[in-house]
Design an enzyme around this catalytic site. Structure first.
Site, PDB file in Angstrom:
ATOM      1  N   LYS A 260       0.822  -1.219   0.000  1.00  0.00           N
ATOM      2  CA  LYS A 260       0.000   0.000   0.000  1.00  0.00           C
ATOM      3  C   LYS A 260       0.846   1.254   0.000  1.00  0.00           C
ATOM      4  CE  LYS A 260      -4.438  -1.595   0.953  1.00  0.00           C
ATOM      5  NZ  LYS A 260      -5.772  -1.404   1.500  1.00  0.00           N
TER       6      LYS A 260
ATOM      7  N   LYS B 196      -3.561  -9.930  -5.928  1.00  0.00           N
ATOM      8  CA  LYS B 196      -4.915 -10.240  -5.476  1.00  0.00           C
ATOM      9  C   LYS B 196      -5.929  -9.238  -6.025  1.00  0.00           C
ATOM     10  CE  LYS B 196      -5.824  -7.734  -1.232  1.00  0.00           C
ATOM     11  NZ  LYS B 196      -6.769  -7.647  -0.159  1.00  0.00           N
TER      12      LYS B 196
ATOM     13  N   LYS C 238     -10.567  -4.167  -4.122  1.00  0.00           N
ATOM     14  CA  LYS C 238     -11.629  -3.216  -4.481  1.00  0.00           C
ATOM     15  C   LYS C 238     -11.126  -1.804  -4.687  1.00  0.00           C
ATOM     16  CE  LYS C 238     -13.637  -3.666   0.046  1.00  0.00           C
ATOM     17  NZ  LYS C 238     -12.558  -3.382   1.008  1.00  0.00           N
TER      18      LYS C 238
END
Ligand code: ATP
Ligand code: LTN
Length: 333
Positions: free
Chosen positions: A116, A198, A201
């Site tokens: 992230k 992965k 969203k």
């Protein structure tokens, strides 16, 4: 007859977008299966969501939508405690305490932080770094035995167990040590555009199927999903990540095994595999979307669900918080 105390479950999902098929297969749909056997709490992790910048109006809307979706997948709000994390202040309080029992070195090894912070290089905030501590507090506050999540959360669960063991070692018998609970198939659904990562969203729209996508959008996204050029339908995640991902999704949705599926696709092309995954996805999501629309039309009901959830959660959380504070040495209120 003496009643056996049910084991406790806690899990969470962030309102950082509309849930994907990955969230559904990897986590949410299992929650429904557990509601009779366990004492379950499911939380909308809105405190975690602001580790990445969120637009206020969207955050509010996504949070309400997520609650409606939890109901739409069939979770009974009597049997399960459904709540917003930000409505239970004990989460923030516990996170601070646990911050002081966690080491910088442990946090810097977390792969989600590395991923992230690479994705959001302009906003590498401290919350992103200490995210797993807040999550550990979420779980430990409720003395959860089991945490049903996707495989991407294994490392966060490990750190939660480490923190709990450390605190128990210092003060004895504060926390239950939780275990992860992962689905057999679909614990890690991959991105449609980059099947080595992965499905997430908060990635670009064509990487994921959203639970609320229309049939046309679902059809288009699968049609454009990345495969490979050898043309053979075979399960081989290393060399054929795209095709293997489609096969696992189909497995998860139909209940067939990989062997059954590959046998049934022998001699067929990727177009047929994509058509089958498309149909199975549309069929799974249609009834959820219908119920979702009904719940979204009844704001008053949603409000009673989240208010009741917060009251029940807060009562349980306060007990653990007070227990730890007393052990640390704070003057009792
Ligand atoms: P974000 O992209 O904002 O980080 P996310 O899509 O990773 O969000 P979370 O809200 O962090 O989703 O996770 C909710 C649950 O869904 C967790 O239990 C997580 O393990 C599971 N999950 C998330 N992505 C996948 C995936 N691709 N496959 C299977 N399970 C997943
Ligand atoms: N970090 C989680 C969401 C989450 C969670 C939790 C899951 C926040 N708190 C507690 C299980 C238990 C994720 O899935 N990304």
């Amino acid at each position: 007859m003496e009643q056996v105390k049910k084991q406790r479950i806690l899990s969470g999902i962030q309102p950082s977008g509309t849930p994907t098929l990955g969230n559904y297969i990897g986590a949410m749909r299992n929650w429904k299966l557990l509601e009779d056997e366990y004492d379950c709490l499911y939380m909308i992790a809105d405190l975690h969501a602001i580790t990445v910048r969120q637009e206020p109006a969207k955050l509010r809307q996504q949070s309400m939508q997520l609650l409606a979706l939890l109901l739409a997948i069939g979770l009974d709000p009597q049997k399960n405690v459904l709540f917003f994390q930000s409505h239970v202040p004990q989460h923030s309080q516990m996170a601070w305490l646990l911050n002081c029992y966690t080491y910088m070195g442990e946090m810097s090894r977390m792969t989600q932080f590395k991923d992230k912070s690479a994705k959001h290089a302009d906003n590498i905030n401290c919350g992103l770094f200490t995210y797993p501590i807040l999550m550990a507090g979420d779980i430990l506050l409720y003395q959860a035995n089991l945490v049903p999540v996707g495989k991407d959360q294994t490392q966060h669960l490990e750190i939660c167990r480490d923190i709990a063991t450390r605190v128990n070692g210092l003060y004895s018998n504060v926390f239950t040590i939780p275990e992860g609970y992962y689905p057999k198939v679909g614990a890690r659904v991959m991105s449609l555009q980059d099947p080595t990562r992965k499905m997430s969203k908060s990635d670009p729209d064509d990487c994921f199927i959203s639970i609320l996508d229309t049939p046309d959008t679902i059809r288009r996204k699968y049609r454009r999903a990345v495969t490979d050029s050898d043309g053979e339908i075979r399960f081989d995640p290393e060399n054929k990540p795209g095709v293997s991902n489609l096969l696992s999704i189909l497995c998860a949705l139909t209940g067939q095994t990989i062997d059954e599926l590959t046998a049934s696709f022998a001699g067929k092309g990727y177009g047929e595999l994509k058509a089958a995954v498309t149909d199975a996805t549309i069929e799974t999501l249609a009834p959820i979307q219908e119920r979702f629309n009904q719940y979204m039309g009844d704001k008053a009901y949603l409000e009673t669900v989240y208010r009741d959830g917060a009251a029940r959660a807060s009562h349980l959380a306060e007990r653990t918080l007070q227990k730890l504070m007393k052990k640390i040495g704070y003057v009792q209120k």
